[in-house]
Motif scaffolding. Structure first.
Motif, PDB file in Angstrom:
ATOM      1  N   ASN A   1       6.222  -1.919   2.837  1.00  0.00           N
ATOM      2  CA  ASN A   1       7.265  -1.206   3.578  1.00  0.00           C
ATOM      3  C   ASN A   1       8.648  -1.386   2.959  1.00  0.00           C
ATOM      4  O   ASN A   1       9.590  -0.687   3.336  1.00  0.00           O
ATOM      5  CB  ASN A   1       7.303  -1.682   5.036  1.00  0.00           C
ATOM      6  N   LYS A   2       8.767  -2.323   2.040  1.00  0.00           N
ATOM      7  CA  LYS A   2      10.053  -2.538   1.394  1.00  0.00           C
ATOM      8  C   LYS A   2      10.425  -1.324   0.554  1.00  0.00           C
ATOM      9  O   LYS A   2       9.563  -0.651  -0.023  1.00  0.00           O
ATOM     10  CB  LYS A   2      10.012  -3.793   0.524  1.00  0.00           C
ATOM     11  N   ARG A   3      11.702  -1.072   0.465  1.00  0.00           N
ATOM     12  CA  ARG A   3      12.203   0.171  -0.130  1.00  0.00           C
ATOM     13  C   ARG A   3      11.718   0.401  -1.555  1.00  0.00           C
ATOM     14  O   ARG A   3      11.357   1.502  -1.920  1.00  0.00           O
ATOM     15  CB  ARG A   3      13.732   0.169  -0.096  1.00  0.00           C
ATOM     16  N   TYR A   4      11.720  -0.641  -2.374  1.00  0.00           N
ATOM     17  CA  TYR A   4      11.365  -0.468  -3.786  1.00  0.00           C
ATOM     18  C   TYR A   4      10.005  -1.073  -4.121  1.00  0.00           C
ATOM     19  O   TYR A   4       9.763  -1.469  -5.257  1.00  0.00           O
ATOM     20  CB  TYR A   4      12.449  -1.080  -4.673  1.00  0.00           C
ATOM     21  N   SER A   5       9.133  -1.129  -3.158  1.00  0.00           N
ATOM     22  CA  SER A   5       7.802  -1.669  -3.420  1.00  0.00           C
ATOM     23  C   SER A   5       7.014  -0.729  -4.330  1.00  0.00           C
ATOM     24  O   SER A   5       7.253   0.482  -4.353  1.00  0.00           O
ATOM     25  CB  SER A   5       7.042  -1.868  -2.105  1.00  0.00           C
ATOM     26  N   PRO A   6       6.062  -1.270  -5.113  1.00  0.00           N
ATOM     27  CA  PRO A   6       5.252  -0.433  -6.008  1.00  0.00           C
ATOM     28  C   PRO A   6       4.492   0.647  -5.249  1.00  0.00           C
ATOM     29  O   PRO A   6       4.069   0.439  -4.108  1.00  0.00           O
ATOM     30  CB  PRO A   6       4.285  -1.440  -6.643  1.00  0.00           C
ATOM     31  N   LYS A   7       4.300   1.780  -5.901  1.00  0.00           N
ATOM     32  CA  LYS A   7       3.582   2.890  -5.286  1.00  0.00           C
ATOM     33  C   LYS A   7       2.131   2.965  -5.736  1.00  0.00           C
ATOM     34  O   LYS A   7       1.388   3.829  -5.306  1.00  0.00           O
ATOM     35  CB  LYS A   7       4.301   4.200  -5.580  1.00  0.00           C
ATOM     36  N   ILE A   8       1.736   2.052  -6.618  1.00  0.00           N
ATOM     37  CA  ILE A   8       0.343   1.948  -7.056  1.00  0.00           C
ATOM     38  C   ILE A   8      -0.140   0.543  -6.739  1.00  0.00           C
ATOM     39  O   ILE A   8       0.451  -0.442  -7.192  1.00  0.00           O
ATOM     40  CB  ILE A   8       0.194   2.246  -8.554  1.00  0.00           C
ATOM     41  N   VAL A   9      -1.218   0.439  -5.950  1.00  0.00           N
ATOM     42  CA  VAL A   9      -1.680  -0.849  -5.444  1.00  0.00           C
ATOM     43  C   VAL A   9      -3.167  -1.020  -5.727  1.00  0.00           C
ATOM     44  O   VAL A   9      -3.993  -0.209  -5.289  1.00  0.00           O
ATOM     45  CB  VAL A   9      -1.432  -0.964  -3.923  1.00  0.00           C
ATOM     46  N   PHE A  10      -3.511  -2.081  -6.467  1.00  0.00           N
ATOM     47  CA  PHE A  10      -4.907  -2.461  -6.697  1.00  0.00           C
ATOM     48  C   PHE A  10      -5.271  -3.573  -5.721  1.00  0.00           C
ATOM     49  O   PHE A  10      -4.517  -4.539  -5.570  1.00  0.00           O
ATOM     50  CB  PHE A  10      -5.097  -2.987  -8.122  1.00  0.00           C
ATOM     51  N   ILE A  11      -6.408  -3.435  -5.042  1.00  0.00           N
ATOM     52  CA  ILE A  11      -6.870  -4.465  -4.119  1.00  0.00           C
ATOM     53  C   ILE A  11      -8.240  -4.958  -4.578  1.00  0.00           C
ATOM     54  O   ILE A  11      -9.235  -4.235  -4.516  1.00  0.00           O
ATOM     55  CB  ILE A  11      -6.937  -3.945  -2.669  1.00  0.00           C
ATOM     56  N   ASP A  12      -8.276  -6.189  -5.054  1.00  0.00           N
ATOM     57  CA  ASP A  12      -9.466  -6.777  -5.666  1.00  0.00           C
ATOM     58  C   ASP A  12      -9.820  -8.064  -4.900  1.00  0.00           C
ATOM     59  O   ASP A  12      -9.265  -9.111  -5.162  1.00  0.00           O
ATOM     60  CB  ASP A  12      -9.153  -7.074  -7.132  1.00  0.00           C
ATOM     61  N   ASN A  13     -10.593  -7.938  -3.837  1.00  0.00           N
ATOM     62  CA  ASN A  13     -11.793  -7.137  -3.722  1.00  0.00           C
ATOM     63  C   ASN A  13     -11.959  -6.717  -2.264  1.00  0.00           C
ATOM     64  O   ASN A  13     -11.479  -7.406  -1.368  1.00  0.00           O
ATOM     65  CB  ASN A  13     -12.968  -8.007  -4.194  1.00  0.00           C
ATOM     66  N   VAL A  14     -12.678  -5.648  -2.027  1.00  0.00           N
ATOM     67  CA  VAL A  14     -12.884  -5.153  -0.660  1.00  0.00           C
ATOM     68  C   VAL A  14     -13.529  -6.208   0.233  1.00  0.00           C
ATOM     69  O   VAL A  14     -13.175  -6.351   1.410  1.00  0.00           O
ATOM     70  CB  VAL A  14     -13.759  -3.880  -0.664  1.00  0.00           C
ATOM     71  N   THR A  15     -14.465  -6.982  -0.321  1.00  0.00           N
ATOM     72  CA  THR A  15     -15.197  -7.960   0.470  1.00  0.00           C
ATOM     73  C   THR A  15     -14.261  -8.949   1.170  1.00  0.00           C
ATOM     74  O   THR A  15     -14.504  -9.356   2.308  1.00  0.00           O
ATOM     75  CB  THR A  15     -16.192  -8.735  -0.420  1.00  0.00           C
ATOM     76  N   VAL A  16     -13.187  -9.331   0.495  1.00  0.00           N
ATOM     77  CA  VAL A  16     -12.239 -10.292   1.061  1.00  0.00           C
ATOM     78  C   VAL A  16     -11.598  -9.743   2.335  1.00  0.00           C
ATOM     79  O   VAL A  16     -11.307 -10.481   3.276  1.00  0.00           O
ATOM     80  CB  VAL A  16     -11.155 -10.644   0.025  1.00  0.00           C
TER      81      VAL A  16
END
Length: 210
Positions: A110-125
């Motif tokens: 939600n921060k103004r300059y946060s990255p717009k591409i997000v990798f989430i490794d791993n779904v299981t977690v």
């Protein structure tokens, strides 16, 4: 409830990832805002390696966040960074380690300059946090983001019901096996050799013939 005319929809300019070279061949010209991708495959077959390579490529263009929720940021993650030949001086490549909740991630994004591409490794977690509407809430809260989820595989499909749902919603689907990434989503059929020499040992000329 807001409605749109067909003329309005036809005139919308879709924001797209600016890809080139092999990445463009593999993924085409995908939209980037409000999109969901999935990379999945058996354990120890190159999922994180491929994901880090792609994240490093994208981070040369704009900020990227990689959530290493399963491996953390210890030795195994550092080994992948070395194999992927990541530019460790690039400050646009941001990493979060273990222990980050979806709520904390939501606040950060939600921060103004946060990255717009997000990798989430791993779904299981995050399976418990993403079910029962958690995934949809995350996506709805960040419609300007591209989320790329990494998942394990079981019997040829992403592991856990949440991962299967992500696959059904995904704009790009990549199956990774034997150090070969195959795009099975809307682009369809293209292959990326994560480590060509090792992949050729496993599969021989079959890869290039396909």
């Amino acid at each position: 409830m807001r409605t749109y005319t067909l003329k309005y929809i036809s005139e919308l300019k879709t924001k797209r990832l600016e890809l080139d070279g092999m990445w463009k061949k593999v993924f085409g010209e995908p939209g980037r805002s409000g999109k969901l991708w999935i990379f999945y495959g058996p354990e120890k077959n190159g999922k994180t390696w491929f994901s880090i390579m792609f994240a490093d490529y994208l981070a040369k263009k704009e900020p990227v966040l990689y959530v290493s929720a399963e491996e953390g940021i210890e030795d195994s993650f550092l080994d992948v960074i070395t194999r992927a030949k990541v530019d460790i001086t690039n400050r646009k490549f941001k990493v979060k380690g273990k222990g980050v909740s979806i709520t904390e991630l939501d606040d950060y994004l939600n921060k103004r300059y946060s990255p717009k591409i997000v990798f989430i490794d791993n779904v299981t977690v995050y399976v418990d946090q993403l079910k029962n509407g958690g995934l949809q809430t995350l996506l709805n809260n960040h419609q300007d983001k591209l989320f790329i989820f990494i998942a394990h595989e079981e019997r040829g499909e992403p592991y856990t019901a949440t991962a299967k749902m992500i696959k059904r919603l995904a704009d790009r689907i990549v199956k990774i096996q034997g150090l070969v990434a195959t795009v099975n989503g809307r682009q369809g059929g293209e292959k990326f050799l994560i480590d060509e020499s090792k992949a050729m040992i496993l599969y021989g000329s079959e890869i290039k013939d396909q």
